[in-house]
Structures are given as structure tokens and as C-alpha cells.
Design a protein around this motif. Structure first.
Motif, PDB file in Angstrom:
ATOM      1  N   THR A   4       0.812  -1.220   0.000  1.00 19.84           N
ATOM      2  CA  THR A   4       0.000   0.000   0.000  1.00 19.84           C
ATOM      3  C   THR A   4       0.839   1.260   0.000  1.00 19.84           C
ATOM      4  O   THR A   4       0.298   2.357  -0.137  1.00 19.84           O
ATOM      5  CB  THR A   4      -0.912   0.027   1.241  1.00 19.84           C
ATOM      6  N   HIS A   5       2.148   1.150   0.151  1.00 19.35           N
ATOM      7  CA  HIS A   5       2.966   2.351   0.281  1.00 19.35           C
ATOM      8  C   HIS A   5       3.630   2.784  -1.014  1.00 19.35           C
ATOM      9  O   HIS A   5       4.381   3.729  -1.034  1.00 19.35           O
ATOM     10  CB  HIS A   5       4.037   2.149   1.356  1.00 19.35           C
ATOM     11  N   ALA A   6       3.378   2.125  -2.094  1.00 18.33           N
ATOM     12  CA  ALA A   6       3.963   2.541  -3.365  1.00 18.33           C
ATOM     13  C   ALA A   6       2.978   2.268  -4.479  1.00 18.33           C
ATOM     14  O   ALA A   6       2.208   1.326  -4.420  1.00 18.33           O
ATOM     15  CB  ALA A   6       5.271   1.801  -3.624  1.00 18.33           C
ATOM     16  N   GLN A  12       8.670   2.873  -3.086  1.00 16.92           N
ATOM     17  CA  GLN A  12       8.622   3.961  -2.113  1.00 16.92           C
ATOM     18  C   GLN A  12       9.770   4.933  -2.353  1.00 16.92           C
ATOM     19  O   GLN A  12       9.610   6.151  -2.291  1.00 16.92           O
ATOM     20  CB  GLN A  12       8.715   3.371  -0.703  1.00 16.92           C
ATOM     21  N   SER A  16       9.549   8.889  -3.338  1.00 13.43           N
ATOM     22  CA  SER A  16      10.208   9.866  -2.472  1.00 13.43           C
ATOM     23  C   SER A  16      11.132  10.770  -3.292  1.00 13.43           C
ATOM     24  O   SER A  16      11.199  11.979  -3.067  1.00 13.43           O
ATOM     25  CB  SER A  16      10.999   9.146  -1.384  1.00 13.43           C
ATOM     26  N   GLU A  45       5.047  10.532   2.325  1.00 17.20           N
ATOM     27  CA  GLU A  45       4.712   9.451   3.239  1.00 17.20           C
ATOM     28  C   GLU A  45       4.431   8.142   2.504  1.00 17.20           C
ATOM     29  O   GLU A  45       5.046   7.125   2.761  1.00 17.20           O
ATOM     30  CB  GLU A  45       3.491   9.829   4.099  1.00 17.20           C
ATOM     31  N   SER A  46       3.490   8.191   1.570  1.00 11.69           N
ATOM     32  CA  SER A  46       3.127   6.970   0.862  1.00 11.69           C
ATOM     33  C   SER A  46       2.334   7.335  -0.376  1.00 11.69           C
ATOM     34  O   SER A  46       1.931   8.489  -0.557  1.00 11.69           O
ATOM     35  CB  SER A  46       2.292   6.046   1.763  1.00 11.69           C
ATOM     36  N   SER A  48      -0.509   5.390  -3.477  1.00 11.09           N
ATOM     37  CA  SER A  48      -1.176   4.274  -4.124  1.00 11.09           C
ATOM     38  C   SER A  48      -1.250   4.603  -5.607  1.00 11.09           C
ATOM     39  O   SER A  48      -0.631   5.560  -6.078  1.00 11.09           O
ATOM     40  CB  SER A  48      -2.573   4.071  -3.534  1.00 11.09           C
TER      41      SER A  48
END
Length: 489
Positions: A4-6, A12, A16, A45-46, A48
Motif C-alpha cells: 500500500t505504500h507505493a 517507495q 520519495s 509518506e506513501s 497508491s
């Protein structure tokens, strides 16, 4: 565990790096000052497939960036990741819970206190509050953030805003089923005179009085952002349905409403709400007829309601504002002492708006806390010297006073300096002499010479006469304040 973070196709780390690239673009576009103030401490932060989550260190930065730069940030993300449909800003403390200190057991246990440091001044101890949801929502549509301090209780009322406050309270405290009052209610006024405070006070009170009343406060920029997001997400019908089912809609800074489609949608919403007896409240820095950037039909509809104007506060109101702000500071700094002569000095020196009065008090408190020096006239003169210099440079000349007075009373400048003694000329002449004595360093004889070579005793008589009338005649007092504001522009 689901990733869920990328976003799909990225990591990720890549996202960033994308944010670092966007920040560099923002620095180049807006300059170092704006970048350092608002963007330097915003972190990725993250993400989707469709949403990017960014974090800010404070709710104030989150609110400011959302209001002023959200559309630009969204555009820059979409340039790199076309699938991005939403960029969300959240306060970092809500995203990264800090380790908790050991807690005492039992019902009396409380969260540990903390001391904040701002520009080297220790703020008073306060209990950390858990993140709260935004109460300013309607039908699932989140409004602009409300400032808890902006209530009717903290809004200083005076001659310059009495009508506006009365109309605002009539709207806010309307009973269920009561016909919408003054629809739309249009609040106008310059910077720092309380438009946002008043609209948010209405929003808060309307919800408190009747929780079932669907109330939504939005800035014009937030309205545009929500509309554009609805178009991008192909749910404009839902967006329109939510807006047109609201009982009280408040739009702030309508002068910033741009874009033909956005204005059309706002116009349709305005018409629907007013025709169905739903309350609409609008704020802008000028009257509807002067909002040249707005569609003519929208201007016409806005002009069909009640227009109330907020004007710069008079001395009495400025002093009341200062006393209220000082009381709030003393609740935080118990040893804080503000002599009456300092309050009087600030009230007479800072004549523009409440925001500048706030700034003056904040400066004096900061000097006191940083240096431990007492707040006195010497400190006030030093701490506010740039404000005082700006005011000094704006001091009007006698010819300025004659010009503004003649225009206000619809008499010619030649009449003011003539020998004519009709009442329609004498009173404006006396007022112009009074202003020349109180607003310029000129002597009585010099003022007399500038008014048709009159004797200095004539000028002195005029000054005393006007001072006497100000105490007895409300219209005279209002005319004097109006002329002072015109001369201060």
C-alpha cells in the motif's frame, strides 16, 4: 501484506525521489522564502495508484498549503505520475505516533505535558490533544479547516461592524424552519477586518445550535479544488448533489474564484440554494459590482441580497481588541503586564486593522519573553518602529485633507478657503481645520493661512467646536473616522 505504500510500477524510494524533484521545482518557481516557510518540511509518506500522501509538521502549514498551493502540487505530481487523482496533506503527528511516556494507571491518568519552542520563546505548557476529525463536513464533503478561536465570543463588536455582526447572528441562530435571512448575505471589507472570523463564527454557531443543519464553510480556492477533483474523478453529479443539499453554505474570498466552468457551477449552486430558501453567506474584499473577474450573472445574484461592510476600527474598538488579545496572552504568560499608557499608545498608533493590532501585541510579548524587559512606552516605540515609520510617511498634507473633505461633503476646495459663511460650507471647513491640526504637525497660524488667511483663533475655535460635536453627534464622529480612513489609504 499488500503493497500500500507505493504505486504500481514504482517503489517507495522512487516516489520519495519524485517528491524531492517536485520540491526543487517549487523552490525554483516560488523562491527560497516561500519554499522555506511552507515546503521545506513537507515529507513524502506513501502513495497508491491514485493517491499521494504528504505530511506536514503542523496543522497550520497543512491548512496554508492546502488553501494556496494544493492545485499546483497536484499538477506537478500528475506531470510525473498521470494516474494521480488526489494529493492528501496530513499532520505528521497523526501519521507517526511518537513513543509514549509511561502512564500511571487508573482513571486519573493524563497524557504528559509538553513545552513548545517558537522562535526562542517558550510557550505555556499544554496537554497534547489527539488528532480530531474536521467537524466542517456536509454529505461527506469536507470543508476548509475551521479555526477554533473564530467565534462570536472572540469577535470584538463596534461601530464599524455592528450591522455585519447582527446579520451574521441572525443567520447563525436561525431556528429550524425559519425563512433564510438576507439571502445571500454578502460580507465585504479590507484585509484583516474580520471577514473570515465572522464566516467561521457563523459556521460554528449554526452547527452548535442545530446539529442537524447541514453547514459547510469553504474558501473559494477550496471550492475550485473540490470541483476540479470531482471533474477528474468523474463524479461531478455527486458533488453537485451534495452542494445543493446544504442548508448553510459559506464561501470565503470569492474574489479568488477563477475559471469559467467553476464560476458556472458556483452560479448554478447559488441560484438553487437561494431559490430553495437555503442560506448562502459570501465574503470578499470588495462589493459584488466591483468583482470584475466574476461572471456578470453571478455578480447580479450576489448583489441581490444584503451587503454588509466591515470598516477599519475606531479608537474605542481598537482598544477593546487590544485588551482582548492581551487577556489571551496573559492566560499563557501569567506575569505579563501591559500598562494602560502602552495600550493607549498602540491603539492610537496602529489604525489599520485587527490583524496589525495582533502583530503589535505579539511583538511586544516576544520582546518581553526574550529579553525579560518590561513592556513600557520605550519598548513599544522600539518594537513597533517600522510600523510607526510607515504611518509617519503616510501623514497627510493639508491639501490632501482639503481635497478629501471637499469630496466627502460635495463642496469645492475653493469654498473651503473662501470667505463664505453658509452652514453647508462652515461645517466642512471646521472639520478640515480640525483634521489639519490633529493629523499634521502644522501650527495654528500656518493652518489659518492655508484656509484663506484666517486668524489662528479661528482655527482654534474650529478645533474645539469639532471636538465638542464628536462627543454629542454620532454622525459627526462617523464622518471624522471616515475621513481619517480615506486619508490613510
Amino acid at each position: 501484506m499488500e503493497p500500500t505504500h507505493a504505486s504500481a510500477g514504482t517503489t517507495q524510494s522512487q516516489d520519495s525521489e519524485t517528491w524531492a524533484q517536485i520540491k526543487a521545482e517549487i523552490r525554483a518557481a516560488y523562491g527560497d522564502d516561500i519554499f522555506t516557510s511552507w515546503f521545506a518540511r513537507i515529507d513524502f509518506e506513501s502513495a497508491s495508484d491514485t493517491t499521494v500522501n504528504l505530511s506536514t509538521p503542523t496543522s497550520f502549514i497543512r491548512h496554508w498549503v492546502q488553501q494556496h498551493y494544493a492545485a499546483d502540487v497536484m499538477q506537478r505530481w500528475r506531470a510525473v505520475r498521470p494516474g494521480t487523482r488526489e494529493v492528501l496533506f496530513k499532520v505528521r503527528s497523526a501519521l507517526r505516533p511518537q513513543p509514549r511516556a509511561p502512564r500511571a494507571s487508573g482513571p486519573a491518568a493524563v497524557a504528559p505535558n509538553t513545552v513548545e519552542q517558537t522562535a526562542g520563546v517558550a510557550a505555556p505548557r499544554r496537554q497534547i490533544d489527539a488528532p480530531q476529525s474536521n467537524p466542517n463536513t456536509a454529505g461527506g464533503l469536507e470543508g476548509s479547516a475551521l479555526e477554533p478561536r473564530f467565534t462570536f465570543n472572540t469577535f470584538v463588536e463596534g461601530s464599524s461592524n455592528q450591522l455585519a455582526v447582527a446579520a451574521a447572528k441572525k443567520v447563525a441562530f436561525a431556528q429550524p424552519g425559519e425563512r433564510a435571512a438576507y439571502n445571500p448575505l454578502f460580507v465585504t471589507g479590507g484585509v484583516g477586518l474580520g471577514k473570515t472570523h465572522l464566516l467561521q463564527a457563523i459556521a460554528g454557531a449554526a452547527t452548535a445550535v442545530n446539529p442537524a443543519r447541514r453547514t459547510l464553510y469553504l474558501t473559494a480556492e477550496h471550492f475550485m479544488y473540490r470541483f476540479v477533483s470531482a471533474v477528474m474523478n468523474r463524479n461531478t453529479i455527486s458533488f453537485k448533489d451534495i452542494l445543493r443539499d446544504i442548508d448553510v453554505l459559506l464561501i470565503d474570498d470569492i474574489q479568488f474564484l477563477n475559471g469559467q466552468k467553476v464560476q458556472e457551477e458556483f452560479g448554478h449552486t447559488l441560484t438553487t440554494l437561494v431559490d430553495s430558501q437555503r442560506q448562502v453567506v459570501i465574503a470578499a474584499d470588495r462589493a459584488p459590482a466591483d468583482l470584475e473577474g466574476l461572471d456578470a450573472r453571478v455578480r447580479s445574484r450576489l448583489g441581490g441580497g444584503l451587503l454588509v461592510e466591515l470598516t477599519p476600527p475606531d479608537y474605542t474598538m481598537r482598544k477593546a481588541i487590544l485588551e482582548q488579545r492581551i487577556k489571551a496572552q496573559q492566560e499563557m504568560f501569567e506575569e505579563l503586564v501591559f500598562p494602560d499608557e502602552v495600550i493607549d499608545f498602540v491603539a492610537r498608533s496602529i489604525t489599520t486593522n485587527g490583524r496589525d493590532l495582533d502583530g503589535a501585541i505579539n511583538r511586544l510579548v516576544a520582546h518581553n519573553q526574550l529579553t525579560s524587559a518590561p513592556i513600557d512606552l520605550k519598548m513599544a516605540e522600539n518594537a513597533l518602529r517600522d510600523l510607526l515609520r510607515a504611518r509617519e510617511s503616510k501623514k497627510p498634507k493639508i491639501e490632501d485633507i482639503q481635497r478629501v473633505t471637499s469630496q466627502h461633503f460635495n463642496v469645492s476646495r475653493q469654498d473651503l478657503v473662501s470667505a463664505r459663511r453658509t452652514k453647508v460650507i462652515v461645517r466642512p471647513r471646521q472639520i478640515a481645520m480640525y483634521l489639519s491640526k490633529t493629523l499634521t504637525p502644522r501650527s495654528l497660524p500656518e493652518i489659518g493661512r492655508r484656509f484663506g488667511n484666517r486668524d489662528h483663533t479661528t482655527v482654534l475655535h474650529a478645533v474645539r467646536k469639532v471636538e465638542e460635536l464628536i462627543q454629542k453627534d454620532q454622525q459627526m464622529a462617523e464622518d471624522i473616522e471616515t475621513l481619517k480612513r480615506l486619508l490613510d489609504q
